[in-house]
Design a protein around this motif. Structure first.
Motif, PDB file in Angstrom:
ATOM      1  N   GLY A  43       0.817  -1.209   0.000  1.00  0.00           N
ATOM      2  CA  GLY A  43       0.000   0.000   0.000  1.00  0.00           C
ATOM      3  C   GLY A  43       0.848   1.254   0.000  1.00  0.00           C
ATOM      4  O   GLY A  43       0.388   2.329   0.388  1.00  0.00           O
ATOM      5  N   GLN A  44       2.114   1.120  -0.447  1.00  0.00           N
ATOM      6  CA  GLN A  44       3.048   2.246  -0.456  1.00  0.00           C
ATOM      7  C   GLN A  44       3.803   2.297  -1.785  1.00  0.00           C
ATOM      8  O   GLN A  44       5.016   2.105  -1.822  1.00  0.00           O
ATOM      9  N   PRO A  45       3.118   2.533  -2.902  1.00  0.00           N
ATOM     10  CA  PRO A  45       3.845   2.603  -4.173  1.00  0.00           C
ATOM     11  C   PRO A  45       4.919   3.693  -4.123  1.00  0.00           C
ATOM     12  O   PRO A  45       4.690   4.778  -3.563  1.00  0.00           O
ATOM     13  N   VAL A  46       6.081   3.383  -4.682  1.00  0.00           N
ATOM     14  CA  VAL A  46       7.211   4.321  -4.662  1.00  0.00           C
ATOM     15  C   VAL A  46       7.801   4.405  -6.058  1.00  0.00           C
ATOM     16  O   VAL A  46       7.597   3.519  -6.889  1.00  0.00           O
ATOM     17  N   TYR A  47       8.547   5.476  -6.322  1.00  0.00           N
ATOM     18  CA  TYR A  47       9.239   5.559  -7.602  1.00  0.00           C
ATOM     19  C   TYR A  47      10.310   4.474  -7.652  1.00  0.00           C
ATOM     20  O   TYR A  47      11.024   4.240  -6.668  1.00  0.00           O
ATOM     21  N   PHE A  48      10.399   3.806  -8.787  1.00  0.00           N
ATOM     22  CA  PHE A  48      11.218   2.598  -8.910  1.00  0.00           C
ATOM     23  C   PHE A  48      12.645   2.800  -8.398  1.00  0.00           C
ATOM     24  O   PHE A  48      13.130   2.006  -7.580  1.00  0.00           O
ATOM     25  N   TRP A  49      13.305   3.834  -8.872  1.00  0.00           N
ATOM     26  CA  TRP A  49      14.708   4.009  -8.492  1.00  0.00           C
ATOM     27  C   TRP A  49      14.867   4.504  -7.061  1.00  0.00           C
ATOM     28  O   TRP A  49      15.928   4.365  -6.465  1.00  0.00           O
ATOM     29  N   ASP A  50      13.811   5.073  -6.481  1.00  0.00           N
ATOM     30  CA  ASP A  50      13.869   5.435  -5.056  1.00  0.00           C
ATOM     31  C   ASP A  50      13.965   4.173  -4.204  1.00  0.00           C
ATOM     32  O   ASP A  50      14.683   4.151  -3.188  1.00  0.00           O
ATOM     33  N   PHE A  51      13.222   3.126  -4.612  1.00  0.00           N
ATOM     34  CA  PHE A  51      13.305   1.857  -3.879  1.00  0.00           C
ATOM     35  C   PHE A  51      14.706   1.271  -4.012  1.00  0.00           C
ATOM     36  O   PHE A  51      15.304   0.832  -3.017  1.00  0.00           O
ATOM     37  N   ALA A  52      15.246   1.269  -5.241  1.00  0.00           N
ATOM     38  CA  ALA A  52      16.593   0.735  -5.444  1.00  0.00           C
ATOM     39  C   ALA A  52      17.606   1.490  -4.597  1.00  0.00           C
ATOM     40  O   ALA A  52      18.480   0.884  -3.963  1.00  0.00           O
ATOM     41  N   ARG A  53      17.480   2.825  -4.550  1.00  0.00           N
ATOM     42  CA  ARG A  53      18.439   3.601  -3.768  1.00  0.00           C
ATOM     43  C   ARG A  53      18.267   3.366  -2.267  1.00  0.00           C
ATOM     44  O   ARG A  53      19.245   3.432  -1.506  1.00  0.00           O
ATOM     45  N   ALA A  54      17.046   3.066  -1.823  1.00  0.00           N
ATOM     46  CA  ALA A  54      16.843   2.728  -0.414  1.00  0.00           C
ATOM     47  C   ALA A  54      17.561   1.426  -0.075  1.00  0.00           C
ATOM     48  O   ALA A  54      18.164   1.296   0.998  1.00  0.00           O
ATOM     49  N   VAL A  55      17.504   0.460  -0.990  1.00  0.00           N
ATOM     50  CA  VAL A  55      18.218  -0.803  -0.803  1.00  0.00           C
ATOM     51  C   VAL A  55      19.720  -0.547  -0.778  1.00  0.00           C
ATOM     52  O   VAL A  55      20.447  -1.051   0.094  1.00  0.00           O
ATOM     53  N   TRP A  56      20.212   0.222  -1.737  1.00  0.00           N
ATOM     54  CA  TRP A  56      21.648   0.496  -1.805  1.00  0.00           C
ATOM     55  C   TRP A  56      22.134   1.251  -0.570  1.00  0.00           C
ATOM     56  O   TRP A  56      23.219   0.988  -0.059  1.00  0.00           O
ATOM     57  N   HIS A  57      21.319   2.197  -0.094  1.00  0.00           N
ATOM     58  CA  HIS A  57      21.708   2.953   1.100  1.00  0.00           C
ATOM     59  C   HIS A  57      21.815   2.029   2.304  1.00  0.00           C
ATOM     60  O   HIS A  57      22.754   2.136   3.102  1.00  0.00           O
ATOM     61  N   GLU A  58      20.874   1.097   2.442  1.00  0.00           N
ATOM     62  CA  GLU A  58      20.917   0.155   3.556  1.00  0.00           C
ATOM     63  C   GLU A  58      22.136  -0.750   3.460  1.00  0.00           C
ATOM     64  O   GLU A  58      22.691  -1.186   4.477  1.00  0.00           O
ATOM     65  N   ALA A  59      22.576  -1.009   2.217  1.00  0.00           N
ATOM     66  CA  ALA A  59      23.759  -1.860   2.008  1.00  0.00           C
ATOM     67  C   ALA A  59      25.062  -1.094   2.189  1.00  0.00           C
ATOM     68  O   ALA A  59      26.135  -1.712   2.255  1.00  0.00           O
ATOM     69  N   GLY A  60      24.979   0.254   2.280  1.00  0.00           N
ATOM     70  CA  GLY A  60      26.179   1.043   2.524  1.00  0.00           C
ATOM     71  C   GLY A  60      26.462   2.136   1.518  1.00  0.00           C
ATOM     72  O   GLY A  60      27.413   2.903   1.667  1.00  0.00           O
ATOM     73  N   ASP A  61      25.661   2.252   0.475  1.00  0.00           N
ATOM     74  CA  ASP A  61      25.905   3.249  -0.565  1.00  0.00           C
ATOM     75  C   ASP A  61      25.603   4.657  -0.055  1.00  0.00           C
ATOM     76  O   ASP A  61      24.586   4.874   0.604  1.00  0.00           O
ATOM     77  N   ARG A  62      26.496   5.596  -0.363  1.00  0.00           N
ATOM     78  CA  ARG A  62      26.281   6.989   0.039  1.00  0.00           C
ATOM     79  C   ARG A  62      26.503   7.925  -1.144  1.00  0.00           C
ATOM     80  O   ARG A  62      26.849   9.099  -0.963  1.00  0.00           O
ATOM     81  N   LEU A  63      26.287   7.444  -2.359  1.00  0.00           N
ATOM     82  CA  LEU A  63      26.490   8.256  -3.550  1.00  0.00           C
ATOM     83  C   LEU A  63      25.457   9.379  -3.603  1.00  0.00           C
ATOM     84  O   LEU A  63      24.250   9.116  -3.542  1.00  0.00           O
ATOM     85  N   PRO A  64      25.876  10.645  -3.728  1.00  0.00           N
ATOM     86  CA  PRO A  64      24.911  11.757  -3.813  1.00  0.00           C
ATOM     87  C   PRO A  64      24.057  11.626  -5.068  1.00  0.00           C
ATOM     88  O   PRO A  64      24.541  11.211  -6.122  1.00  0.00           O
ATOM     89  N   ILE A  65      22.794  11.994  -4.956  1.00  0.00           N
ATOM     90  CA  ILE A  65      21.874  11.881  -6.082  1.00  0.00           C
ATOM     91  C   ILE A  65      22.346  12.716  -7.270  1.00  0.00           C
ATOM     92  O   ILE A  65      22.065  12.388  -8.435  1.00  0.00           O
ATOM     93  N   GLN A  66      23.117  13.786  -7.002  1.00  0.00           N
ATOM     94  CA  GLN A  66      23.581  14.653  -8.073  1.00  0.00           C
ATOM     95  C   GLN A  66      24.571  13.950  -9.005  1.00  0.00           C
ATOM     96  O   GLN A  66      24.802  14.395 -10.137  1.00  0.00           O
ATOM     97  N   LYS A  67      25.163  12.867  -8.538  1.00  0.00           N
ATOM     98  CA  LYS A  67      26.154  12.152  -9.342  1.00  0.00           C
ATOM     99  C   LYS A  67      25.564  10.959 -10.102  1.00  0.00           C
ATOM    100  O   LYS A  67      26.303  10.190 -10.721  1.00  0.00           O
TER     101      LYS A  67
END
Length: 371
Positions: free
Chosen positions: A263-287
Motif C-alpha cells: 500500500g506504499q507505491p514508490v518511484y522505482f529508483w527510489d526503492f533501489a536507492r533505499a536498498v543500496w543505502h541500507e547496504a552502505g551506498d552513500r552516492l549523492p543523487i547529483q552524481k
C-alpha cells in the motif's frame, strides 16, 4: 490485525512449498499467531528453512504426482491448504506448465477428495499485466493477460492455475477457495529483487538509472503477503462454519482473488536507492547518470544478443528497461474491505530487514571460509 490472530488453532493446515521463500514465512507466521495449529509442509525438498516447532511436520513430495499427493492428504486429513509452490520464472516452459497448472489441479482434486474446507492459492499480480499497458491503480476487475498477449509463459501458467482454483470454489459446496496476488515480493530469503540490487551496489552500478524515475512501482514485504494468506484462510474457515449461509457478494472471500501490496507505491529508483543505502551506498543523487529509455533499450538489445552467443544473461535487458520505467501499482481496497488487510510492516522496515539478512549471510559465509 484481524481478530483471528487470537485463535490458538486453525486445525490441520498443509503448506505446499513451505520450505520456499514465501512458504516458510507463512509457516513461521502460523506458528507465531496460532501455536496450536498442526502444520504439515509438503515440498520437493524439505532440507531448507525448517521450523523447529513440534507442531510442524515435513514431507518430501512432488505435486505433479497425483497419487503421492492423495496418499499424503489421506494420511494428514487437512482442514485447509495453502499452496505457494511454483518454479522460478527462469525455468523451461514445460516445467511451469507441469507444476503450476498440472500440480495445482492435482492439489485441488486431492483436496476435494479428502474433504478439505479451505484452499488458498498464491497467484501473482502479473496475471493481469500487459507489458504494453501501464499498470495504474489496477484492481481485480482488470482482465487476465495470457497466451500470445503475455510474453512470460510463467505468468500465463499462473493465470490458468488461478482460474482453476477459483473455478473449483464450492465444488463441492463445502470446498472454499481464494487466490492471493502478491506484487513485487521481497524480504529475507528472496532471490529475485534484493540480491541483484545489492550485487549492483557491490559492482559500483548505483551511479546509473534508466529513465526519469517518474514511474510509481509496487514492492511488497514478504511478511505482509504471509499475513494476507492467513487472513484469507481464516475468512474461508469462518465462511465454512457459517454454512449454509452465504456471504453477500460485497463481502465474499471464497471464489475471489485479491491484490496484495504494501500500500506504499514508490518511484522505482527510489526503492533501489533505499536498498543500496541500507547496504552502505552513500552516492549523492547529483552524481547519478540518467540513461534515456530509448538508448537503454538499444543497449539492452545489443547485450542480449552478445550474451546469448556466450550462453549467459546480461545485467541489462530490454525487459528490464521496460519494467523499470513503466508505472506498476495496484488498488488493494478489495483486500482491505473483505480481508481486513493492512500491511503490518512498512516498506522502510522491510528493506532494512531484507538487506540486513543478506549482509549477515555474507558475513557468516565469509567467516566460514576464513576458518
Amino acid at each position: 490485525m484481524s481478530s483471528s490472530d487470537s485463535v490458538q488453532s486453525l486445525g490441520k493446515i498443509v503448506v505446499i512449498g513451505g520450505c520456499g521463500f514465501l512458504g516458510h514465512h507463512i509457516v513461521n507466521l502460523i506458528v507465531s499467531r496460532h501455536p496450536q495449529t498442526s502444520v504439515s509442509v509438503l515440498d520437493v525438498r524439505t532440507t531448507n528453512n525448517r521450523h523447529a516447532s513440534s507442531t510442524v511436520s515435513y514431507y518430501d513430495s512432488d505435486i505433479t504426482d497425483y497419487d503421492a499427493v492423495l496418499e499424503l492428504f489421506r494420511r494428514i486429513r487437512p482442514d485447509a491448504v495453502i499452496h505457494t509452490a511454483s518454479p522460478t520464472a527462469f525455468l523451461p516452459n514445460e516445467i511451469h506448465e507441469k507444476v503450476n497448472i498440472g500440480g495445482t489441479k492435482n492439489l485441488l482434486k486431492a483436496a476435494q477428495e479428502v474433504g478439505v474446507k479451505a484452499f488458498v492459492y498464491t497467484s501473482s499480480a502479473s496475471v493481469s499485466l500487459d507489458p504494453k499497458v501501464d499498470v495504474v491503480n489496477a484492481d481485480e476487475t482488470w482482465p487476465y493477460v495470457t497466451g500470445s498477449r503475455q510474453p512470460e509463459y510463467y505468468t500465463t501458467t499462473k493465470a490458468f492455475a488461478e482460474q482453476a482454483v477459483l473455478a473449483a470454489n464450492r465444488t463441492p459446496s463445502t470446498f472454499l477457495t481464494a487466490a492471493i496476488r502478491p506484487a513485487g515480493i521481497f524480504g529475507e530469503g528472496d532471490v529475485q529483487i534484493l540480491p541483484p540490487m545489492v550485487t549492483a551496489y557491490r559492482r559500483g552500478q548505483t551511479k546509473f538509472q534508466v529513465g526519469d524515475n517518474n514511474n510509481l512501482f509496487e514492492f511488497t514485504y514478504v511478511e505482509n503477503i504471509a499475513h494476507a494468506h492467513l487472513l484469507a484462510l481464516s475468512a474461508l474457515l469462518t465462511t465454512h462454519r457459517m454454512a449454509p449461509t452465504v456471504p453477500l457478494d460485497s463481502e465474499r472471500v471464497d471464489g475471489e482473488a485479491f491484490f496484495i501490496t504494501n500500500g506504499q507505491p514508490v518511484y522505482f529508483w527510489d526503492f533501489a536507492r533505499a536498498v543500496w543505502h541500507e547496504a552502505g551506498d552513500r552516492l549523492p543523487i547529483q552524481k547519478v547518470w540518467k540513461l534515456q529509455v530509448d538508448f537503454a533499450f538499444v543497449v539492452g538489445a545489443i547485450l542480449e544478443w552478445a550474451f546469448w552467443a556466450l550462453g549467459k544473461k546480461p545485467n541489462l535487458t530490454r525487459q528490464q528497461v521496460r519494467y523499470s520505467t513503466m508505472p506498476k501499482y495496484y488498488n488493494i481496497d478489495k483486500a482491505k474491505k473483505r480481508l481486513g488487510y493492512e500491511a503490518t510492516v512498512d516498506l522502510k522496515e522491510g528493506v532494512r530487514r531484507g538487506v540486513q539478512y543478506i549482509l549477515e549471510r555474507e558475513k557468516q559465509d565469509s567467516e566460514k571460509k576464513a576458518q
